[in-house]
Write a protein that holds these residues in place. Structure first.
Motif, PDB file in Angstrom:
ATOM      1  N   SER A  96      -3.322   6.946  -8.668  1.00 27.25           N
ATOM      2  CA  SER A  96      -3.948   8.141  -9.221  1.00 27.25           C
ATOM      3  C   SER A  96      -3.027   9.360  -9.128  1.00 27.25           C
ATOM      4  CB  SER A  96      -5.261   8.424  -8.488  1.00 27.25           C
ATOM      5  OG  SER A  96      -5.922   9.526  -9.049  1.00 27.25           O
ATOM      6  N   CYS A  97      -2.285   9.470  -8.000  1.00 24.37           N
ATOM      7  CA  CYS A  97      -1.445  10.646  -7.787  1.00 24.37           C
ATOM      8  C   CYS A  97      -0.147  10.605  -8.583  1.00 24.37           C
ATOM      9  CB  CYS A  97      -1.112  10.784  -6.303  1.00 24.37           C
ATOM     10  SG  CYS A  97      -2.489  11.315  -5.272  1.00 24.37           S
ATOM     11  N   TYR A  98       0.488   9.416  -8.640  1.00 26.40           N
ATOM     12  CA  TYR A  98       1.853   9.353  -9.150  1.00 26.40           C
ATOM     13  C   TYR A  98       2.047   8.532 -10.426  1.00 26.40           C
ATOM     14  CZ  TYR A  98       2.916  11.055  -4.450  1.00 26.40           C
ATOM     15  OH  TYR A  98       2.964  11.793  -3.294  1.00 26.40           O
TER      16      TYR A  98
ATOM     17  N   GLY B 105       0.797  -1.218   0.000  1.00 22.79           N
ATOM     18  CA  GLY B 105       0.000   0.000   0.000  1.00 22.79           C
ATOM     19  C   GLY B 105       0.829   1.268   0.000  1.00 22.79           C
ATOM     20  N   GLU B 106       2.085   1.170  -0.440  1.00 22.77           N
ATOM     21  CA  GLU B 106       2.941   2.347  -0.489  1.00 22.77           C
ATOM     22  C   GLU B 106       3.247   2.718  -1.937  1.00 22.77           C
ATOM     23  OE1 GLU B 106       6.126   2.123   2.345  1.00 22.77           O
ATOM     24  OE2 GLU B 106       4.742   1.652   3.990  1.00 22.77           O
ATOM     25  N   TYR B 107       4.054   3.743  -2.119  1.00 20.14           N
ATOM     26  CA  TYR B 107       4.106   4.423  -3.413  1.00 20.14           C
ATOM     27  C   TYR B 107       5.249   4.021  -4.338  1.00 20.14           C
ATOM     28  CZ  TYR B 107       7.639   7.139  -0.931  1.00 20.14           C
ATOM     29  OH  TYR B 107       8.737   7.499  -0.200  1.00 20.14           O
ATOM     30  N   VAL B 108       6.176   3.194  -3.873  1.00 15.13           N
ATOM     31  CA  VAL B 108       7.328   2.853  -4.713  1.00 15.13           C
ATOM     32  C   VAL B 108       6.950   1.666  -5.596  1.00 15.13           C
ATOM     33  CG1 VAL B 108       9.756   2.191  -4.769  1.00 15.13           C
ATOM     34  CG2 VAL B 108       8.896   3.679  -2.929  1.00 15.13           C
ATOM     35  N   VAL B 109       6.765   1.906  -6.879  1.00 19.45           N
ATOM     36  CA  VAL B 109       6.259   0.855  -7.767  1.00 19.45           C
ATOM     37  C   VAL B 109       7.236  -0.312  -7.876  1.00 19.45           C
ATOM     38  CG1 VAL B 109       7.188   1.804  -9.931  1.00 19.45           C
ATOM     39  CG2 VAL B 109       5.061   0.482  -9.955  1.00 19.45           C
ATOM     40  N   GLU B 110       8.532  -0.036  -7.750  1.00 15.92           N
ATOM     41  CA  GLU B 110       9.511  -1.129  -7.812  1.00 15.92           C
ATOM     42  C   GLU B 110       9.321  -2.100  -6.642  1.00 15.92           C
ATOM     43  OE1 GLU B 110      11.076   2.315 -10.093  1.00 15.92           O
ATOM     44  OE2 GLU B 110      10.241   2.083  -8.080  1.00 15.92           O
TER      45      GLU B 110
ATOM     46  N   ARG C  21      -5.130   2.900  -0.444  1.00 13.09           N
ATOM     47  CA  ARG C  21      -3.826   3.539  -0.638  1.00 13.09           C
ATOM     48  C   ARG C  21      -3.253   3.201  -2.009  1.00 13.09           C
ATOM     49  NH1 ARG C  21      -0.989   4.923   4.253  1.00 13.09           N
ATOM     50  NH2 ARG C  21       0.958   4.111   3.400  1.00 13.09           N
ATOM     51  N   VAL C  22      -3.434   1.955  -2.442  1.00 11.25           N
ATOM     52  CA  VAL C  22      -2.947   1.548  -3.769  1.00 11.25           C
ATOM     53  C   VAL C  22      -3.583   2.409  -4.854  1.00 11.25           C
ATOM     54  CG1 VAL C  22      -2.984  -0.306  -5.490  1.00 11.25           C
ATOM     55  CG2 VAL C  22      -2.346  -0.815  -3.129  1.00 11.25           C
ATOM     56  N   VAL C  23      -4.893   2.588  -4.767  1.00 13.29           N
ATOM     57  CA  VAL C  23      -5.600   3.400  -5.765  1.00 13.29           C
ATOM     58  C   VAL C  23      -5.153   4.854  -5.690  1.00 13.29           C
ATOM     59  CG1 VAL C  23      -7.841   4.242  -6.524  1.00 13.29           C
ATOM     60  CG2 VAL C  23      -7.588   1.862  -5.814  1.00 13.29           C
ATOM     61  N   SER C  24      -4.990   5.364  -4.468  1.00  8.99           N
ATOM     62  CA  SER C  24      -4.597   6.761  -4.302  1.00  8.99           C
ATOM     63  C   SER C  24      -3.220   7.036  -4.888  1.00  8.99           C
ATOM     64  CB  SER C  24      -4.617   7.119  -2.810  1.00  8.99           C
ATOM     65  OG  SER C  24      -4.201   8.450  -2.609  1.00  8.99           O
TER      66      SER C  24
END
Length: 218
Positions: free
Chosen positions: A168-170, A117-122, A162-165
């Motif tokens: 959508s943001c990044y 659920g965090e933002y680092v796609v790697e 969080r995944v969706v957010s």
């Protein structure tokens, strides 16, 4: 001058991140943590096999010096890697995440699912690579994560949101359709694993996955 936060061996903030039976091992693991300018922050609570644990959202200690882990047992090393998967530096989080994915310990699961659920796609890609059994019905990995999610439906619902957010943001510019985003396949696999364990989850918080009927994932 900013004061450093010296990690005490019986630090409640870190001992509480694991089942109580591991208290001695946690103290052993954190004995090698370097001092940090900041304490662990924003703990989140989950249920691990019927016991409530509270895991810090972030820690900020530098990694131990080379060879420091040599004095630790295998369980202590695994605990240390779980803690560093909460580090403020995404590269450090990913490096330690990749070393815990093969574990079949139930107390490792919340550290992994939280990273989904965090933002680092790697990191999302690393989780899916490191959990090949997640898509295999009846596999040990599928049972492990399915059980954890079934015990923590609200936590998983927040993870989906969080995944969706973050998509959508990044990442929407790179993955215009949510179903093509790495986080989409990952949360679908987690949801399917939980369903296999008979979990009653909240309604889906993500766009519907891609299908032959609706290839755009609308």
């Amino acid at each position: 001058m900013q004061k450093s936060w010296a990690v005490p061996r019986d630090s409640d903030a870190l001992v509480a991140a694991f089942p109580s039976r591991l208290a001695a091992e946690v103290r052993g693991a954190i004995s090698v943590l370097p001092a940090s300018a900041f304490p662990p922050v924003e703990p989140f609570a989950v249920d691990v096999r019927g016991e409530r644990v509270t895991i810090p959202s972030r820690i900020y200690s530098d990694e131990p010096h080379s060879g420091a882990e040599g004095s630790l047992s295998g369980t202590e090393q695994l605990i240390l890697r779980c803690l560093y998967s909460r580090h403020g530096d995404g590269r450090i989080r990913q490096r330690h995440l990749e070393r815990i994915l093969e574990s079949d310990e139930p107390w490792v699961a919340p550290f992994v699912v939280r990273l989904a659920g965090e933002y680092v796609v790697e990191i999302l890609e690393a989780i899916h690579r490191g959990l090949p059994g997640l898509d295999v019905p009846g596999s040990a990995q599928r049972r492990l994560y399915g059980e954890f999610i079934s015990r923590n439906p609200s936590f998983f619902a927040r993870t989906e949101r969080r995944v969706v957010s973050y998509w959508s943001c990044y990442y929407r510019w790179k993955y215009p359709v949510f179903g093509t985003y790495p986080g989409s396949a990952l949360v679908e696999a987690f949801r399917s694993a939980a369903a296999e364990q008979g979990a009653v989850l909240e309604p889906r918080h993500t766009p519907r996955p891609l299908s032959a009927r609706d290839p755009l994932g609308r």
